[in-house]
Design an enzyme around this catalytic site. Structure first.
Site, PDB file in Angstrom:
ATOM      1  N   TYR A 150       0.855  -1.184   0.000  1.00 27.21           N
ATOM      2  CA  TYR A 150       0.000   0.000   0.000  1.00 27.21           C
ATOM      3  C   TYR A 150       0.889   1.231   0.000  1.00 27.21           C
ATOM      4  O   TYR A 150       1.832   1.324   0.788  1.00 27.21           O
ATOM      5  CB  TYR A 150      -0.895  -0.001   1.246  1.00 27.21           C
ATOM      6  CG  TYR A 150      -1.800   1.206   1.348  1.00 27.21           C
ATOM      7  CD1 TYR A 150      -2.842   1.408   0.436  1.00 27.21           C
ATOM      8  CD2 TYR A 150      -1.627   2.156   2.363  1.00 27.21           C
ATOM      9  CE1 TYR A 150      -3.675   2.512   0.532  1.00 27.21           C
ATOM     10  CE2 TYR A 150      -2.461   3.260   2.469  1.00 27.21           C
ATOM     11  CZ  TYR A 150      -3.483   3.438   1.553  1.00 27.21           C
ATOM     12  OH  TYR A 150      -4.306   4.527   1.653  1.00 27.21           O
ATOM     13  N   ASP A 245       9.428   2.834  -0.163  1.00 28.05           N
ATOM     14  CA  ASP A 245       8.385   3.484   0.621  1.00 28.05           C
ATOM     15  C   ASP A 245       8.570   3.087   2.085  1.00 28.05           C
ATOM     16  O   ASP A 245       8.275   1.964   2.482  1.00 28.05           O
ATOM     17  CB  ASP A 245       7.012   3.067   0.093  1.00 28.05           C
ATOM     18  CG  ASP A 245       5.869   3.753   0.834  1.00 28.05           C
ATOM     19  OD1 ASP A 245       6.123   4.442   1.848  1.00 28.05           O
ATOM     20  OD2 ASP A 245       4.709   3.603   0.394  1.00 28.05           O
ATOM     21  N   LYS A 276       4.045   8.969   8.819  1.00 27.15           N
ATOM     22  CA  LYS A 276       3.741   8.366  10.125  1.00 27.15           C
ATOM     23  C   LYS A 276       4.665   8.868  11.261  1.00 27.15           C
ATOM     24  O   LYS A 276       4.438   9.946  11.765  1.00 27.15           O
ATOM     25  CB  LYS A 276       3.706   6.847   9.995  1.00 27.15           C
ATOM     26  CG  LYS A 276       2.566   6.431   9.019  1.00 27.15           C
ATOM     27  CD  LYS A 276       2.141   5.001   9.064  1.00 27.15           C
ATOM     28  CE  LYS A 276       0.830   4.786   8.326  1.00 27.15           C
ATOM     29  NZ  LYS A 276       0.910   4.301   6.952  1.00 27.15           N
TER      30      LYS A 276
HETATM   31  C1  LIG Z   1       0.341   4.732   5.623  1.00 25.03           C
HETATM   32  C2  LIG Z   1       1.125   4.480   4.387  1.00 25.03           C
HETATM   33  C3  LIG Z   1       1.036   5.332   3.269  1.00 25.03           C
HETATM   34  C4  LIG Z   1       0.034   6.448   3.170  1.00 25.03           C
HETATM   35  O1  LIG Z   1       0.232   7.444   4.120  1.00 25.03           O
HETATM   36  P1  LIG Z   1      -0.995   8.439   4.466  1.00 25.03           P
HETATM   37  O2  LIG Z   1      -0.378   9.426   5.391  1.00 25.03           O
HETATM   38  O3  LIG Z   1      -2.063   7.590   5.077  1.00 25.03           O
HETATM   39  O4  LIG Z   1      -1.436   9.045   3.178  1.00 25.03           O
HETATM   40  C5  LIG Z   1       1.894   5.099   2.211  1.00 25.03           C
HETATM   41  N1  LIG Z   1       2.767   4.081   2.230  1.00 25.03           N
HETATM   42  C6  LIG Z   1       2.872   3.236   3.279  1.00 25.03           C
HETATM   43  C7  LIG Z   1       3.883   2.147   3.263  1.00 25.03           C
HETATM   44  C8  LIG Z   1       2.042   3.401   4.386  1.00 25.03           C
HETATM   45  O5  LIG Z   1       2.121   2.533   5.399  1.00 25.03           O
END
Ligand SMILES: *Cc1c(COP(=O)(O)O)cnc(C)c1O
Length: 444
Positions: A150, A245, A276
């Site tokens: 994701y 990511d 995060k």
């Molecule tokens: C949470 C997450 C996102 C998206 O971040 P948001 O602040 O919710 O838009 C993207 N990549 C990874 C790996 C994530 O865990």
């Protein structure tokens, strides 16, 4: 004796009713609605340390931690002080400010290959912008992503797996034009052969491969030895970029995120995304990498990217205070807490005969209701999600709030003290009985 305590939920139920009238599904992010586990989501009123308190006055050990950001625990005194101090000096300037520089310096100091970063307000914005930068830098359009990873709700990255190799994905959400998803190639995670085939067929058109540094959004599924290196090797051979990511793993798996644990697998990724933890619970995220690539961004280069609230002084103050608080002692405590909880789960489930696998990325872990290792999204989907639902509710009734989905990591904080850990461990036997009792009924 039963450990179950039926909790009042009248106020959460009433709030959900009110919310549904004015907010789709009553929530501002879908997983919060409890659809995967059933029942009524709890509306929180306050949080401190490892504890959440809902509007009916129930107290829970928090194993969501806002999906990662609350690594120091809720309302951490140093972070709260930094936020109050920043708020006392104004909320948003629309001009550059010092906190932005300090936060960028902290990130660059922690993650060696990152020479420059640009701050944004969400992980979604970070991956979206990194993707644009990769396409701008390579003047190519195609993007490779892995099923089960994701990267936020970016149109081009919502596509999931079709079966088979190098599937040209159909959009996985209504509202994503096929023309948009057309340039996304979705491959099974941990499958080097599939990656080689995709590059053999489309190598000259691929702008980048984006991967979760160590996936946590299908549950925790770390890269198999050699997989990260294969991404690096193939992207380099074909002139494509590698985007790691680390929105979830960044500054959580270690001081330098997953990169700090895995190191350079045949060379560093070209670009990273963060979010995060680095926002400390406020909207702050970032993408960064090699300076020669980052200089392609406006105003220095031709790739446009902007944000009214980017580098917000309160969000950056919270993020900086949080990162400064992430000391070696904090990482050691995360490790201790995570292993105590996971160890308890494993012991209880083994005694109860519940099939399970616990997988790790540093101190980040998740529990799969399945007896085989999970290496891909298909493996993750083969778990017993109904069993998870029964487990989830039995834990909730005993004051432990897990992520309301079987496909999520469990998040702990350094504020999880022995009392909080004890409360989790005490809840496990009854929750295991809730899983197996129902199995027996179904089997009969
Ligand atoms: C949470 C997450 C996102 C998206 O971040 P948001 O602040 O919710 O838009 C993207 N990549 C990874 C790996 C994530 O865990």
């Amino acid at each position: 004796m039963t450990d179950r305590t039926t909790q009042p939920t009248a106020r959460s139920t009433a709030l959900l009713e009110r919310a549904r009238t004015v907010i789709p599904g009553g929530v501002n992010s879908p997983v919060r609605a409890f659809r995967a586990v059933g029942g009524t989501p709890r509306f929180m009123a306050s949080a401190t340390g490892p504890w959440l308190t809902d509007v009916d006055g129930n107290r829970y050990v928090d194993l969501i931690c806002s999906w990662g950001p609350m690594i120091l625990g809720h309302a951490h005194p140093q972070v709260e002080a930094a936020v109050r101090e920043a708020a006392g000096r104004g909320f948003s300037f629309g001009t550059p400010s010092e906190n932005e520089v300090a936060l960028a310096e902290e990130i660059v100091a922690r993650v060696e290959p990152v020479e420059q970063v640009r701050l944004v307000s969400s992980g979604t914005e970070a991956t979206m912008s990194a993707l644009r930068l990769a396409r701008g830098a390579t003047r190519r359009n195609k993007v490779v992503k892995f099923a089960g990873c994701y990267h936020g709700h970016v149109d081009a990255l919502l596509a999931q797996a079709g079966s088979g190799v190098a599937t040209f994905a159909l959009p996985d959400s209504a509202g994503v034009p096929e023309s948009n998803a057309h340039d996304t190639i979705v491959l099974p995670y941990n499958d080097i052969a599939a990656l080689e085939t995709a590059f053999a067929e489309h190598g000259a058109e691929i702008a980048c491969v984006i991967t979760e540094a160590s996936p946590g959004n299908m549950g925790v599924v770390p890269p198999q030895p050699g997989f990260t290196a294969a991404i690096r090797r193939l992207t380099r051979e074909h002139g494509a970029l590698m985007i790691s990511d680390e929105v979830m793993t960044g500054f959580r798996c270690s001081r330098a995120g997953w990169f700090g644990l895995e190191g350079e697998q045949d060379g560093a990724p070209d670009l990273f995304t963060f979010g995060k933890v680095m926002g400390g619970g406020f909207p702050a995220a970032a993408f960064g990498g090699r300076a020669d690539l980052m200089r392609l961004l406006a105003p220095e280069g031709p790739v446009y990217q902007a944000g009214t609230l980017s580098g917000n002084p309160i969000a950056t103050a919270a993020g900086l205070a949080t990162l400064q608080g992430c000391t070696d002692e904090v990482y050691a405590r995360l490790d201790t807490v995570a292993h105590a909880i996971a160890g308890g789960v494993s012991e209880t489930f083994t005694a109860a005969g519940i099939p399970h696998v616990i997988q790790w990325a540093g101190s980040m872990f998740s529990v799969f209701f399945r007896d085989q290792p999970v290496r891909s999204y298909a493996d993750a989907q083969a778990q017993d999600t109904a069993a998870f639902g029964r487990f989830f509710h039995a834990m909730l009734e005993q004051g432990v709030h897990l992520p309301p989905s079987a496909f999520e990591a469990w998040f702990v904080s350094a504020a999880h003290d022995d009392q909080a850990v004890e409360q989790v461990l005490r809840a496990l036997p009854a929750a295991a009985r809730a899983v197996t009792a129902s199995d027996a009924t179904l089997g009969a």
